[in-house]
Design a protein around this motif. Structure first.
Motif, PDB file in Angstrom:
ATOM      1  N   THR A 297     -11.196  83.735  40.357  1.00 20.60           N
ATOM      2  CA  THR A 297     -10.907  83.498  39.127  1.00 20.60           C
ATOM      3  C   THR A 297     -12.187  83.839  38.359  1.00 20.60           C
ATOM      4  O   THR A 297     -12.790  82.992  37.941  1.00 20.60           O
ATOM      5  CB  THR A 297     -10.491  81.829  40.502  1.00 20.60           C
ATOM      6  OG1 THR A 297      -9.822  81.372  40.881  1.00 20.60           O
ATOM      7  CG2 THR A 297      -9.595  80.978  38.728  1.00 20.60           C
ATOM      8  N   LEU A 298     -11.511  84.310  37.693  1.00 26.59           N
ATOM      9  CA  LEU A 298     -12.352  85.584  36.606  1.00 26.59           C
ATOM     10  C   LEU A 298     -11.721  85.848  35.266  1.00 26.59           C
ATOM     11  O   LEU A 298     -10.292  85.538  34.844  1.00 26.59           O
ATOM     12  CB  LEU A 298     -12.985  86.581  37.241  1.00 26.59           C
ATOM     13  CG  LEU A 298     -13.262  86.299  38.146  1.00 26.59           C
ATOM     14  CD1 LEU A 298     -13.818  87.922  38.894  1.00 26.59           C
ATOM     15  CD2 LEU A 298     -14.700  85.643  38.731  1.00 26.59           C
ATOM     16  N   MET A 299     -12.333  85.096  34.211  1.00 28.67           N
ATOM     17  CA  MET A 299     -12.069  85.189  33.010  1.00 28.67           C
ATOM     18  C   MET A 299     -12.304  85.928  32.469  1.00 28.67           C
ATOM     19  O   MET A 299     -13.855  87.316  32.467  1.00 28.67           O
ATOM     20  CB  MET A 299     -12.632  84.179  31.510  1.00 28.67           C
ATOM     21  CG  MET A 299     -12.275  84.379  30.366  1.00 28.67           C
ATOM     22  SD  MET A 299     -10.683  83.081  30.230  1.00 28.67           S
ATOM     23  CE  MET A 299     -11.448  82.028  30.207  1.00 28.67           C
ATOM     24  N   PHE A 300     -11.349  87.156  32.055  1.00 28.18           N
ATOM     25  CA  PHE A 300     -11.675  88.734  31.115  1.00 28.18           C
ATOM     26  C   PHE A 300     -11.082  88.749  30.127  1.00 28.18           C
ATOM     27  O   PHE A 300     -10.346  88.289  29.753  1.00 28.18           O
ATOM     28  CB  PHE A 300     -11.448  90.021  31.679  1.00 28.18           C
ATOM     29  CG  PHE A 300     -11.473  89.760  33.319  1.00 28.18           C
ATOM     30  CD1 PHE A 300     -12.718  90.423  33.139  1.00 28.18           C
ATOM     31  CD2 PHE A 300     -11.615  89.455  34.994  1.00 28.18           C
ATOM     32  CE1 PHE A 300     -13.954  91.245  34.524  1.00 28.18           C
ATOM     33  CE2 PHE A 300     -11.937  89.665  36.218  1.00 28.18           C
ATOM     34  CZ  PHE A 300     -13.657  90.449  36.258  1.00 28.18           C
TER      35      PHE A 300
ATOM     36  N   ASP B  48      -8.076  88.474  22.810  1.00 26.90           N
ATOM     37  CA  ASP B  48      -7.203  87.352  23.689  1.00 26.90           C
ATOM     38  C   ASP B  48      -8.090  88.070  24.785  1.00 26.90           C
ATOM     39  O   ASP B  48      -8.580  88.803  25.083  1.00 26.90           O
ATOM     40  CB  ASP B  48      -5.886  87.475  23.655  1.00 26.90           C
ATOM     41  CG  ASP B  48      -4.609  86.803  22.562  1.00 26.90           C
ATOM     42  OD1 ASP B  48      -5.480  86.612  21.552  1.00 26.90           O
ATOM     43  OD2 ASP B  48      -3.584  87.231  22.876  1.00 26.90           O
ATOM     44  N   SER B  49      -7.872  86.524  25.870  1.00 30.69           N
ATOM     45  CA  SER B  49      -9.121  86.619  27.198  1.00 30.69           C
ATOM     46  C   SER B  49      -7.511  86.414  28.101  1.00 30.69           C
ATOM     47  O   SER B  49      -6.336  85.552  27.843  1.00 30.69           O
ATOM     48  CB  SER B  49      -9.211  85.642  27.042  1.00 30.69           C
ATOM     49  OG  SER B  49     -10.736  85.715  26.654  1.00 30.69           O
ATOM     50  N   ALA B  50      -8.251  86.246  29.609  1.00 29.42           N
ATOM     51  CA  ALA B  50      -7.036  86.014  30.416  1.00 29.42           C
ATOM     52  C   ALA B  50      -7.719  85.674  31.983  1.00 29.42           C
ATOM     53  O   ALA B  50      -9.050  86.511  31.202  1.00 29.42           O
ATOM     54  CB  ALA B  50      -6.229  87.004  30.414  1.00 29.42           C
TER      55      ALA B  50
ATOM     56  N   SER C 257      -4.375  90.946  46.646  1.00 32.48           N
ATOM     57  CA  SER C 257      -3.018  90.210  45.543  1.00 32.48           C
ATOM     58  C   SER C 257      -3.880  89.930  43.938  1.00 32.48           C
ATOM     59  O   SER C 257      -4.089  89.080  44.388  1.00 32.48           O
ATOM     60  CB  SER C 257      -2.557  89.512  45.849  1.00 32.48           C
ATOM     61  OG  SER C 257      -1.293  88.818  45.447  1.00 32.48           O
ATOM     62  N   ALA C 258      -3.762  91.023  43.307  1.00 35.06           N
ATOM     63  CA  ALA C 258      -4.202  89.890  42.022  1.00 35.06           C
ATOM     64  C   ALA C 258      -3.342  89.675  41.192  1.00 35.06           C
ATOM     65  O   ALA C 258      -1.984  90.668  41.339  1.00 35.06           O
ATOM     66  CB  ALA C 258      -5.116  91.580  41.033  1.00 35.06           C
ATOM     67  N   ARG C 259      -3.113  88.591  40.022  1.00 34.62           N
ATOM     68  CA  ARG C 259      -1.589  88.516  39.296  1.00 34.62           C
ATOM     69  C   ARG C 259      -3.190  88.018  37.953  1.00 34.62           C
ATOM     70  O   ARG C 259      -3.815  87.177  37.613  1.00 34.62           O
ATOM     71  CB  ARG C 259      -1.086  87.218  39.795  1.00 34.62           C
ATOM     72  CG  ARG C 259      -1.765  86.288  40.101  1.00 34.62           C
ATOM     73  CD  ARG C 259      -1.068  85.064  40.817  1.00 34.62           C
ATOM     74  NE  ARG C 259      -1.655  83.758  40.731  1.00 34.62           N
ATOM     75  CZ  ARG C 259      -1.872  82.563  39.968  1.00 34.62           C
ATOM     76  NH1 ARG C 259      -0.843  82.743  38.938  1.00 34.62           N
ATOM     77  NH2 ARG C 259      -2.354  81.900  40.463  1.00 34.62           N
ATOM     78  N   ILE C 260      -2.482  88.110  36.481  1.00 34.21           N
ATOM     79  CA  ILE C 260      -3.088  86.960  35.663  1.00 34.21           C
ATOM     80  C   ILE C 260      -2.591  85.757  35.369  1.00 34.21           C
ATOM     81  O   ILE C 260      -0.946  85.412  35.425  1.00 34.21           O
ATOM     82  CB  ILE C 260      -2.511  87.618  34.300  1.00 34.21           C
ATOM     83  CG1 ILE C 260      -2.876  88.927  34.565  1.00 34.21           C
ATOM     84  CG2 ILE C 260      -2.894  86.956  33.265  1.00 34.21           C
ATOM     85  CD1 ILE C 260      -2.518  89.956  33.183  1.00 34.21           C
TER      86      ILE C 260
END
Length: 277
Positions: A150-153, A201-203, A182-185
């Motif tokens: 779970t990462l902020m980019f 912006d970040s996500a 499995s990757a999701r924003i």
């Protein structure tokens, strides 16, 4: 935990102004931090590996969620504040609820210090975030030691991770992420949520290990995608010219030699890499 002073007070008392050289942007909103901590799912009793906790905002949220946290911080200015947080967090059934490691996350053996099954949760410093991610995704052994990421980019990087073939964001990072996770924003975060406010912006992205699309070598797939996307506007017959067998492996997947890398599905890249001995 004992009652803690507001995060802004901790930052002021320890002189923790965010350093651009360390890629630091601090989050103060407790509700937002708790929201990040909820993304991996229930953390009660789980081990979380955090990179770059800074003054400990996200660390507090992870502790509130019931996790045991192992945090790696290279900024020596933040260590006293984190030590105070560790003291307040106290001990759990497996020892200290917060363990702080002073050092560079790029040099730390995360699997050894965190242990198998740990969740990685971090507001990653922008200057090393992608390098850490590709390292976690690029291990030959699979399933990996970590249970989830779970990462902020920056939002632009997050969009690359989940992009589909044919889109402008689709590239090497998309293939490496989607090959066997499995990757999701999970959600986006506006600049105003940070101090100092970044220009973009970040996500928050959530990645969970899955069975690989093909039994390829991670190093081989990395080399194949580096060649294919290194000159993304060129046809594969040109971009893969210097990599023996690569074009034939792609053609064997039904991909035209005149195709460009940005149109090739993840599964085709993975299957082609599996053919390369």
């Amino acid at each position: 935990m004992l009652t803690l002073p507001p995060l802004r007070d901790v930052i002021a008392r320890h002189g923790l102004n965010a350093k651009k050289s360390l890629g630091q942007n601090f989050l103060f909103d407790g509700n937002l931090l708790d929201r990040i901590a909820r993304v991996p799912g229930p953390l009660t009793g789980a081990t979380v590996y955090e990179v770059g906790p800074g003054p400990g905002g996200l660390t507090r949220a992870l502790l509130r969620a019931g996790a045991r946290v192992i945090a790696v911080e290279r900024d020596s200015r933040a260590l006293p504040a984190l030590a105070e947080l560790a003291e307040a967090a106290g001990n759990g059934s497996n020892g200290p609820r917060l363990t702080v490691i002073a050092g560079d996350a790029m040099a730390v053996d995360a699997a050894t210090v965190a242990g198998n099954g740990a969740h990685i949760v971090a507001n990653l410093p922008y200057n090393i975030g992608t390098a850490l991610l590709t390292g976690w995704l690029g291990a030959e052994a699979w399933p990996p030691w970590w249970a989830s990421l779970t990462l902020m980019f920056q939002k632009e990087v997050a969009q690359r991770l989940v992009a589909v073939p044919g889109s402008s964001a689709y590239g090497r990072l998309s293939v490496l992420a989607q090959w066997r996770t499995s990757a999701r924003i999970a959600f986006t975060v506006p600049p105003r949520a940070f101090i100092p406010a970044p220009k973009v912006d970040s996500a928050v992205v959530h990645l969970v290990p899955t069975a690989p699309m093909a039994a390829a070598s991670a190093a081989r797939l990395s080399a194949l995608t580096a060649a294919a996307f290194g000159q993304r506007r060129k046809m594969l017959r040109a971009s893969l010219k210097a990599m023996p067998g690569a074009l034939d492996a792609m053609v064997a997947q039904g991909i035209s030699a005149e195709a460009r890398a940005e149109t090739v599905p993840v599964a085709a890249f993975a299957s082609a890499a599996a053919l390369l001995a």
